[in-house]
Design a protein around this motif. Structure first.
Motif, PDB file in Angstrom:
ATOM      1  N   THR A   1       6.307 -33.189  45.454  1.00 47.33           N
ATOM      2  CA  THR A   1       7.018 -32.048  44.868  1.00 47.33           C
ATOM      3  C   THR A   1       6.569 -30.699  45.453  1.00 47.33           C
ATOM      4  O   THR A   1       7.399 -29.858  45.812  1.00 47.33           O
ATOM      5  N   ARG A   2       5.268 -30.498  45.563  1.00 44.28           N
ATOM      6  CA  ARG A   2       4.789 -29.197  46.065  1.00 44.28           C
ATOM      7  C   ARG A   2       5.309 -28.923  47.478  1.00 44.28           C
ATOM      8  O   ARG A   2       5.816 -27.836  47.770  1.00 44.28           O
ATOM      9  N   LYS A   3       5.193 -29.937  48.303  1.00 43.15           N
ATOM     10  CA  LYS A   3       5.623 -29.804  49.694  1.00 43.15           C
ATOM     11  C   LYS A   3       7.121 -29.481  49.778  1.00 43.15           C
ATOM     12  O   LYS A   3       7.535 -28.580  50.502  1.00 43.15           O
ATOM     13  N   ARG A   4       7.914 -30.194  48.974  1.00 44.55           N
ATOM     14  CA  ARG A   4       9.365 -29.998  49.023  1.00 44.55           C
ATOM     15  C   ARG A   4       9.764 -28.630  48.468  1.00 44.55           C
ATOM     16  O   ARG A   4      10.677 -27.982  48.961  1.00 44.55           O
ATOM     17  N   LEU A   5       9.042 -28.207  47.422  1.00 47.82           N
ATOM     18  CA  LEU A   5       9.304 -26.878  46.859  1.00 47.82           C
ATOM     19  C   LEU A   5       9.030 -25.806  47.904  1.00 47.82           C
ATOM     20  O   LEU A   5       9.818 -24.869  48.085  1.00 47.82           O
ATOM     21  N   ALA A   6       7.885 -25.945  48.563  1.00 49.22           N
ATOM     22  CA  ALA A   6       7.486 -24.935  49.546  1.00 49.22           C
ATOM     23  C   ALA A   6       8.517 -24.852  50.666  1.00 49.22           C
ATOM     24  O   ALA A   6       8.903 -23.762  51.093  1.00 49.22           O
ATOM     25  N   ARG A   7       8.978 -26.001  51.119  1.00 51.87           N
ATOM     26  CA  ARG A   7       9.970 -26.005  52.207  1.00 51.87           C
ATOM     27  C   ARG A   7      11.282 -25.370  51.736  1.00 51.87           C
ATOM     28  O   ARG A   7      11.889 -24.571  52.438  1.00 51.87           O
ATOM     29  N   ALA A   8      11.686 -25.732  50.517  1.00 60.78           N
ATOM     30  CA  ALA A   8      12.941 -25.185  49.988  1.00 60.78           C
ATOM     31  C   ALA A   8      12.838 -23.667  49.842  1.00 60.78           C
ATOM     32  O   ALA A   8      13.752 -22.928  50.245  1.00 60.78           O
ATOM     33  N   LEU A   9      11.732 -23.198  49.293  1.00 60.58           N
ATOM     34  CA  LEU A   9      11.584 -21.750  49.078  1.00 60.58           C
ATOM     35  C   LEU A   9      11.510 -21.004  50.406  1.00 60.58           C
ATOM     36  O   LEU A   9      12.036 -19.894  50.543  1.00 60.58           O
ATOM     37  N   ALA A  10      10.864 -21.620  51.397  1.00 56.58           N
ATOM     38  CA  ALA A  10      10.791 -20.970  52.716  1.00 56.58           C
ATOM     39  C   ALA A  10      12.194 -20.876  53.314  1.00 56.58           C
ATOM     40  O   ALA A  10      12.588 -19.834  53.846  1.00 56.58           O
ATOM     41  N   MET A  11      12.959 -21.955  53.174  1.00 61.19           N
ATOM     42  CA  MET A  11      14.322 -21.951  53.721  1.00 61.19           C
ATOM     43  C   MET A  11      15.184 -20.890  53.039  1.00 61.19           C
ATOM     44  O   MET A  11      16.010 -20.236  53.655  1.00 61.19           O
ATOM     45  N   LEU A  12      14.942 -20.683  51.732  1.00 63.79           N
ATOM     46  CA  LEU A  12      15.782 -19.758  50.962  1.00 63.79           C
ATOM     47  C   LEU A  12      15.289 -18.309  51.012  1.00 63.79           C
ATOM     48  O   LEU A  12      15.895 -17.436  50.396  1.00 63.79           O
ATOM     49  N   SER A  13      14.208 -18.072  51.751  1.00 71.65           N
ATOM     50  CA  SER A  13      13.557 -16.762  51.597  1.00 71.65           C
ATOM     51  C   SER A  13      14.419 -15.599  52.100  1.00 71.65           C
ATOM     52  O   SER A  13      14.164 -14.454  51.742  1.00 71.65           O
ATOM     53  N   ASN A  14      15.428 -15.875  52.914  1.00 70.94           N
ATOM     54  CA  ASN A  14      16.307 -14.773  53.334  1.00 70.94           C
ATOM     55  C   ASN A  14      17.671 -14.853  52.673  1.00 70.94           C
ATOM     56  O   ASN A  14      18.645 -14.297  53.179  1.00 70.94           O
ATOM     57  N   LYS A  15      17.731 -15.547  51.545  1.00 70.66           N
ATOM     58  CA  LYS A  15      19.031 -15.716  50.869  1.00 70.66           C
ATOM     59  C   LYS A  15      19.708 -14.361  50.622  1.00 70.66           C
ATOM     60  O   LYS A  15      19.066 -13.421  50.156  1.00 70.66           O
ATOM     61  N   GLN A  16      20.982 -14.295  50.957  1.00 73.87           N
ATOM     62  CA  GLN A  16      21.776 -13.092  50.694  1.00 73.87           C
ATOM     63  C   GLN A  16      22.971 -13.526  49.873  1.00 73.87           C
ATOM     64  O   GLN A  16      23.706 -14.409  50.317  1.00 73.87           O
ATOM     65  N   TYR A  17      23.164 -12.961  48.736  1.00 67.43           N
ATOM     66  CA  TYR A  17      24.338 -13.327  47.948  1.00 67.43           C
ATOM     67  C   TYR A  17      24.744 -12.149  47.076  1.00 67.43           C
ATOM     68  O   TYR A  17      23.909 -11.570  46.390  1.00 67.43           O
ATOM     69  N   GLN A  18      25.986 -11.781  47.135  1.00 63.58           N
ATOM     70  CA  GLN A  18      26.472 -10.634  46.348  1.00 63.58           C
ATOM     71  C   GLN A  18      27.566 -11.101  45.408  1.00 63.58           C
ATOM     72  O   GLN A  18      28.510 -11.765  45.855  1.00 63.58           O
ATOM     73  N   TYR A  19      27.479 -10.741  44.160  1.00 60.27           N
ATOM     74  CA  TYR A  19      28.577 -11.009  43.242  1.00 60.27           C
ATOM     75  C   TYR A  19      29.635  -9.909  43.383  1.00 60.27           C
ATOM     76  O   TYR A  19      29.353  -8.852  43.936  1.00 60.27           O
ATOM     77  N   PRO A  20      30.835 -10.148  42.883  1.00 57.99           N
ATOM     78  CA  PRO A  20      31.862  -9.101  42.977  1.00 57.99           C
ATOM     79  C   PRO A  20      31.349  -7.790  42.370  1.00 57.99           C
ATOM     80  O   PRO A  20      30.585  -7.817  41.402  1.00 57.99           O
ATOM     81  N   LEU A  21      31.780  -6.676  42.933  1.00 59.75           N
ATOM     82  CA  LEU A  21      31.340  -5.369  42.470  1.00 59.75           C
ATOM     83  C   LEU A  21      31.755  -5.153  41.013  1.00 59.75           C
ATOM     84  O   LEU A  21      32.900  -5.429  40.641  1.00 59.75           O
ATOM     85  N   LYS A  22      30.853  -4.727  40.207  1.00 56.04           N
ATOM     86  CA  LYS A  22      31.191  -4.399  38.810  1.00 56.04           C
ATOM     87  C   LYS A  22      30.199  -3.352  38.327  1.00 56.04           C
ATOM     88  O   LYS A  22      29.147  -3.178  38.942  1.00 56.04           O
ATOM     89  N   LYS A  23      30.511  -2.698  37.214  1.00 55.74           N
ATOM     90  CA  LYS A  23      29.567  -1.707  36.700  1.00 55.74           C
ATOM     91  C   LYS A  23      28.339  -2.447  36.197  1.00 55.74           C
ATOM     92  O   LYS A  23      27.232  -2.214  36.608  1.00 55.74           O
ATOM     93  N   HIS A  24      28.505  -3.333  35.244  1.00 53.92           N
ATOM     94  CA  HIS A  24      27.481  -4.323  34.925  1.00 53.92           C
ATOM     95  C   HIS A  24      28.176  -5.427  34.158  1.00 53.92           C
ATOM     96  O   HIS A  24      29.316  -5.263  33.713  1.00 53.92           O
ATOM     97  N   ASP A  25      27.487  -6.547  34.011  1.00 52.38           N
ATOM     98  CA  ASP A  25      28.151  -7.651  33.322  1.00 52.38           C
ATOM     99  C   ASP A  25      28.013  -7.465  31.817  1.00 52.38           C
ATOM    100  O   ASP A  25      27.461  -6.468  31.336  1.00 52.38           O
ATOM    101  N   ASN A  26      28.505  -8.416  31.080  1.00 50.35           N
ATOM    102  CA  ASN A  26      28.497  -8.280  29.621  1.00 50.35           C
ATOM    103  C   ASN A  26      27.834  -9.510  29.016  1.00 50.35           C
ATOM    104  O   ASN A  26      28.464 -10.306  28.332  1.00 50.35           O
ATOM    105  N   ILE A  27      26.533  -9.651  29.292  1.00 49.09           N
ATOM    106  CA  ILE A  27      25.783 -10.812  28.805  1.00 49.09           C
ATOM    107  C   ILE A  27      25.876 -10.886  27.280  1.00 49.09           C
ATOM    108  O   ILE A  27      25.805  -9.855  26.606  1.00 49.09           O
ATOM    109  N   PRO A  28      26.061 -12.071  26.715  1.00 48.17           N
ATOM    110  CA  PRO A  28      26.171 -12.167  25.247  1.00 48.17           C
ATOM    111  C   PRO A  28      24.860 -11.751  24.571  1.00 48.17           C
ATOM    112  O   PRO A  28      23.859 -12.432  24.721  1.00 48.17           O
ATOM    113  N   LEU A  29      24.868 -10.620  23.888  1.00 43.91           N
ATOM    114  CA  LEU A  29      23.632 -10.099  23.275  1.00 43.91           C
ATOM    115  C   LEU A  29      23.513 -10.526  21.816  1.00 43.91           C
ATOM    116  O   LEU A  29      24.503 -10.816  21.183  1.00 43.91           O
TER     117      LEU A  29
END
Ligand code: HXC
Length: 511
Positions: A483-511
């Motif tokens: 598990t440790r080895k696989r986690l480390a590899r996965a996190l290294a692979m994801l370390s430059n992840k770029q992801y943008q959600y659609p532009l919005k003012k802010h979301d409306n999380i259920p409070l």
């Protein structure tokens, strides 16, 4: 020149005495340190640079102009470093009018908040204070308003941490409530909007400070505080340790520290962590400790909603948020408290670019009127929402049960999990065998042989990781020992992840 320097020295000596030696002695006799002693422990030795030491209040109501007006006005502000990284700090001085907030006292804090935000560094507030200075009336309230406003402006930009080290009321609990984390000292610190005397007058309820707002309440019941420590020194040293996990701002990545724990370390004991009997609990913390660097785990809200574990560890020297169901408590079920606790944690990590590892062993949401009347639907949705909106790298490992809605909620592929692994012991299904068979084969109830055959069929087909893996919902079935080895590899692979959600003012999380 010599005279000015002598004057300066004398004024500094006076300022450092705050409300006077008698009050300092009283502070010590209660087991509390003074504001300056606390800052000394929090920051690297000799790194503190103080601002506004000579500021005094300007109030003349209630003969305040005739009484002593100690320089500093009840709060010590400035900056220094923690393990070499810049941190802004203010500490309320209880020896000066109970650390209460006047107009000028507020201006000192506001100035610091503005500097911290501008310079993108964490701010730590040390609270030991009775709220708005009563003699200053609306000027004090206005001061709090401005402090609160800056708490909000800074939220999600720089980490804000509050340490509660004495009796705190009014604005001195509301401002901490708007920061990211609150830590308390056991037996000497209290947080309440109104103290025991007011409670008695208004509701005729007799309650002690501890019962109303001690660490035993806020770290267990109310979840207002994220951790409690035995004394001032321990609390401050833990805050130093905590800061090391955090990035300085939302435009930084978390700091990377030297790591002496082999990232390819294989742990054979994990292969037998999950018991053969699916109803037997095991300690999920063992998995956490065995997979992070050097077992160094900073747990958040350790004593509240223990059916879910949240906290920070490191993998390859980099901070990772960890969320894990705990089969030892309520079988790891998701309830209101667990959902709120984990949702807030996930959102913090997302604000500050901290990847999240999620360990899943969850039988479902807790059924019952208490939960439904308390709004489980909305609170459970908070966690679902938090995971789905989080754009940081998300790695999920299902160790055993991933049942029903709770499977979806716990960072599944369907709500944006980046890498989803399962152990061979995983069971990903709508529900366990008994419940499922009793619903879909209702007509067989009463026929024990048929029911047990149906259960066996269900278990063979559904209680495994394969159905999910066949659909690509699970990327890979991994041996627990890796598990440790696989986690480390996965996190290294994801370390430059770029992801943008659609532009919005802010979301409306259920409070
Ligand atoms: C002026 C204050 C003060 C205050 C304490 N002191 N609180 N002075 N304004 N708000 C002074 C006391 O007069 C005393 O002065 C010294 O500080 C120490 O206080 P004690 O009461 O002797 O200490 P202790 O018994 O430990 O009790 C601490 C306390 C209590 C629990 C904090 O003082 C208290 O309840 N204070 C008032 C809390 C409060 O209601 N604040 C206003 C909140 S409204 P001497 O000279 O005798 O040493 C608010 C609005 C913000 O904050 C907006 C929110 C949205």
């Amino acid at each position: 020149m010599k005279k000015i320097e002598d004057d300066l020295n004398n004024r500094r000596i006076l300022a450092k005495l705050g409300g006077g030696q008698k009050r300092i002695d009283a502070q010590h006799s209660r087991g509390k340190l003074t504001a300056r002693e606390r800052i000394e422990i929090l920051l690297d030795q000799g790194s503190f640079e103080e601002f506004d030491m000579f500021v005094t209040h300007r109030c003349s109501d209630f003969d305040m102009d005739l009484a002593d007006s100690p320089p500093g006005d009840g709060v010590v502000t400035g900056w220094g470093t923690i393990n070499g990284r810049v941190v802004f700090v203010f500490a309320k001085d209880f020896t000066v009018l109970g650390g209460s907030l006047s107009e000028t006292h507020a201006q000192k804090i506001i100035k610091l908040q503005d500097m911290a935000l501008k310079n993108r560094a964490p701010i730590v507030g040390i609270f030991d204070a009775g709220g708005a200075r009563i003699q200053e009336g609306v000027a004090a309230l206005a001061g709090y308003g401005e402090v609160f406003y800056r708490n909000v402006l800074s939220s999600g930009v720089i980490p804000q941490i509050s340490v509660i080290m004495g009796p705190c009321a009014g604005g001195d609990v509301y401002s901490p409530a708007m920061t990211d984390f609150i830590f308390m000292v056991r037996d000497t610190s209290y947080m309440f909007v109104t103290g025991p005397d007011v409670v008695k007058t208004v509701t005729n309820e007799t309650v002690s400070s501890e019962e109303l707002g001690g660490a035993s309440i806020h770290t267990v019941k109310s979840s207002v505080a994220d951790g409690g420590y035995t004394n001032d020194v321990e609390a401050l040293l833990q805050v130093r340790r905590f800061i090391d996990f955090l990035p300085s701002s939302n435009s930084d990545k978390p700091p990377e520290w030297p790591n002496f724990d082999d990232v390819n370390r294989v742990d054979l004991s994990l292969d037998s962590l999950v018991p053969d009997n699916p109803n037997q609990p095991y300690d999920m913390k063992e998995l956490i400790y065995k997979t992070i660097d050097e077992g160094d785990f900073f747990e958040i809200q350790e004593n509240h909603a223990k059916n879910i574990i949240t906290g920070f560890g490191r993998i390859e020297g980099r901070t990772t948020g960890i969320v894990a169901n705990q089969p030892m408590v309520l079988a790891g079920v998701l309830d209101i408290d667990a959902s709120k606790k984990a949702a807030r944690f996930v959102r913090f990590c997302d604000c500050f670019n901290i990847p999240i590892v999620t360990y899943v062993d969850v039988p479902g949401f807790l059924p019952g009127t208490a939960q439904e009347y308390g709004g489980l639907i909305k609170h459970g949705a908070k966690l679902l929402f938090a995971y789905a909106e989080a754009t940081i790298p998300k790695v999920t490992i299902i160790t055993r049960k991933g049942f029903g809605g709770s499977y979806v909620v716990m960072s599944s592929k369907h709500i944006g999990g980046d890498i989803n692994y399962a152990w061979p012991s995983a069971q990903i299904a709508v529900m366990g065998a008994s419940g499922a068979v009793e619903i879909i084969f209702k007509s067989d109830i009463g026929n024990a042989d048929k029911i047990s055959l149906r259960k066996k069929e269900y278990e063979d087909r559904f209680l495994s990781p394969f159905v999910a893996a066949e659909r690509g919902y699970i990327d890979e079935i991994i041996p627990p020992r890796d598990t440790r080895k696989r986690l480390a590899r996965a996190l290294a692979m994801l370390s430059n992840k770029q992801y943008q959600y659609p532009l919005k003012k802010h979301d409306n999380i259920p409070l």
